[in-house]
Design an enzyme around this catalytic site. Structure first.
Site, mmCIF file in Angstrom:
data_model
loop_
_atom_site.group_PDB
_atom_site.id
_atom_site.type_symbol
_atom_site.label_atom_id
_atom_site.label_comp_id
_atom_site.label_asym_id
_atom_site.label_seq_id
_atom_site.Cartn_x
_atom_site.Cartn_y
_atom_site.Cartn_z
ATOM 1 N N LEU A 128 9.254 -2.549 11.625
ATOM 2 C CA LEU A 128 9.012 -1.437 10.699
ATOM 3 C C LEU A 128 7.568 -1.514 10.188
ATOM 4 C CD1 LEU A 128 12.293 -1.099 8.584
ATOM 5 C CD2 LEU A 128 11.737 -0.202 10.849
ATOM 6 N N SER A 129 6.935 -0.343 10.103
ATOM 7 C CA SER A 129 5.545 -0.255 9.649
ATOM 8 C C SER A 129 5.324 1.146 9.082
ATOM 9 C CB SER A 129 4.602 -0.455 10.843
ATOM 10 O OG SER A 129 3.305 0.008 10.533
ATOM 11 N N GLY A 174 5.032 -10.063 4.077
ATOM 12 C CA GLY A 174 5.810 -9.982 5.313
ATOM 13 C C GLY A 174 5.141 -10.743 6.455
ATOM 14 N N GLU A 175 5.969 -11.334 7.301
ATOM 15 C CA GLU A 175 5.446 -12.026 8.484
ATOM 16 C C GLU A 175 4.989 -11.048 9.558
ATOM 17 O OE1 GLU A 175 8.444 -14.787 9.753
ATOM 18 O OE2 GLU A 175 7.823 -16.275 8.267
ATOM 19 N N MET A 208 0.842 -1.201 0.000
ATOM 20 C CA MET A 208 0.000 0.000 0.000
ATOM 21 C C MET A 208 0.875 1.248 0.000
ATOM 22 S SD MET A 208 -3.423 -0.963 2.085
ATOM 23 C CE MET A 208 -2.800 -0.697 3.712
ATOM 24 N N GLY A 266 11.420 -2.679 5.325
ATOM 25 C CA GLY A 266 10.685 -3.953 5.392
ATOM 26 C C GLY A 266 10.181 -4.330 4.004
ATOM 27 N N HIS A 267 9.559 -3.364 3.310
ATOM 28 C CA HIS A 267 9.057 -3.641 1.950
ATOM 29 C C HIS A 267 10.215 -4.000 1.017
ATOM 30 C CE1 HIS A 267 5.801 -0.790 3.399
ATOM 31 N NE2 HIS A 267 5.087 -1.808 2.967
HETATM 32 O O1 PAF Z 1 0.001 -5.771 3.740
HETATM 33 C C1 PAF Z 1 -0.444 -4.857 3.019
HETATM 34 O O2 PAF Z 1 0.216 -3.833 2.770
HETATM 35 C C2 PAF Z 1 -1.831 -4.981 2.427
HETATM 36 O O3 PAF Z 1 -2.700 -5.599 3.314
HETATM 37 C C3 PAF Z 1 -1.853 -5.685 1.052
HETATM 38 C C4 PAF Z 1 -1.392 -7.133 1.167
HETATM 39 C C5 PAF Z 1 -0.957 -4.936 0.087
HETATM 40 C C6 PAF Z 1 -3.267 -5.692 0.492
HETATM 41 O O4 PAF Z 1 -3.755 -4.403 0.311
#
Ligand code: PAF
Length: 260
Positions: free
Chosen positions: A188-189, A151-152, A34, A40-41
């Site tokens: 991380l978030s 991610g976990e 998103m 993390g991403h």
């Molecule tokens: O983890 C996320 O960022 C969201 O839930 C995802 C998997 C992209 C779905 O919108």
């Protein structure tokens, strides 16, 4: 910048690219996000690149996984910054659809999440996982990846997606990626960006308390410690799937974490 990253906004353009990759027998890895990307991403992108020849990342703030009172409107958005980070990480293509591309008939959840959605997040965000399952199902139909990385950190979401892929026979291999933490152990978030300096200090206690609890500590004591650390409300601290999972609030910000 490692790659000339392709930016695609429609499913039709996306499918032109993926068709040509499939014609060359290239394995496609996918990381749905998103946006508001952090390390993390980028670790998910790295894992996708290790397991596939091409990496596609989607950025779509999915309305159906937010309840009306949640933070859909203020969720952080940074298209330019995100695209630069993805290019630097070696991503081949970023898919940034408009809502109508994903939900031509309006934003409604059409996929029902399975058993894994029950309890934990499901008790506090009852429509959330139907929204996640719906958007991931839709994105998989459009991207048609061979593998996808999640991610976990969102451990329950990972179980919901594994279940959805099996139930709908989607033929996508799902890879779970370890949580990335800051120097203080905070997971991380994107939502960490909401925290003030004091709130950040409190947030950094959560992982320490969970870690002590996994080593034989008691859950009630963990809840008291989380509140004493400065969290204002606990949704749950519970054991499931051989892990300890937690969701708690600091003011208006809700954080989740989990540990083996
Ligand atoms: O983890 C996320 O960022 C969201 O839930 C995802 C998997 C992209 C779905 O919108």
């Amino acid at each position: 910048m490692k790659n000339d990253i392709q930016i695609v906004r429609t499913a039709a353009d996306l499918s032109r690219v993926t068709e040509s990759w499939k014609a060359e027998n290239l394995k496609i890895g996918f990381v749905p996000t998103m946006g508001a990307l952090h390390d993390g991403h980028l670790s998910l992108v790295k894992l996708a690149l290790e397991n596939a020849d091409r990496c596609i990342v989607s950025i779509f703030v999915n309305p159906t996984q937010f309840a009306p009172h949640e933070d859909f409107g203020r969720y952080p958005r940074d298209e330019v910054g995100d695209t630069a980070k993805l290019a630097g990480a070696g991503t081949h293509l970023v898919y940034m659809p408009e809502a109508k591309e994903i939900y031509p008939d309006g934003p409604v959840s059409t996929i029902k999440a399975g058993k894994a959605a029950q309890g934990l997040e499901g008790d506090f965000r009852p429509t959330h996982f139907d929204g996640v399952a719906t958007v991931v199902h839709r994105l998989f139909e459009q991207v048609r990846p061979d593998i996808a990385v999640f991610g976990e950190k969102d451990f329950q979401q990972l179980q919901v997606i594994r279940e959805m892929v099996a139930a709908h026979n989607m033929g996508v291999e799902i890879i779970g990626a370890p949580i990335i933490r800051d120097a203080y152990g905070l997971a991380l978030s994107s939502r960490n960006a909401y925290l003030s300096a004091d709130e950040l200090n409190a947030a950094r206690q959560l992982n320490l308390i969970l870690s002590a609890t996994t080593k034989g500590g008691n859950i009630q004591a963990a809840k008291s410690a989380v509140l004493a650390a400065g969290f204002t409300k606990i949704d749950y601290i519970e054991r499931r799937w051989g892990r300890l999972l937690a969701a708690a609030w600091i003011g208006k910000t809700r954080l989740i974490d989990n540990m083996e």
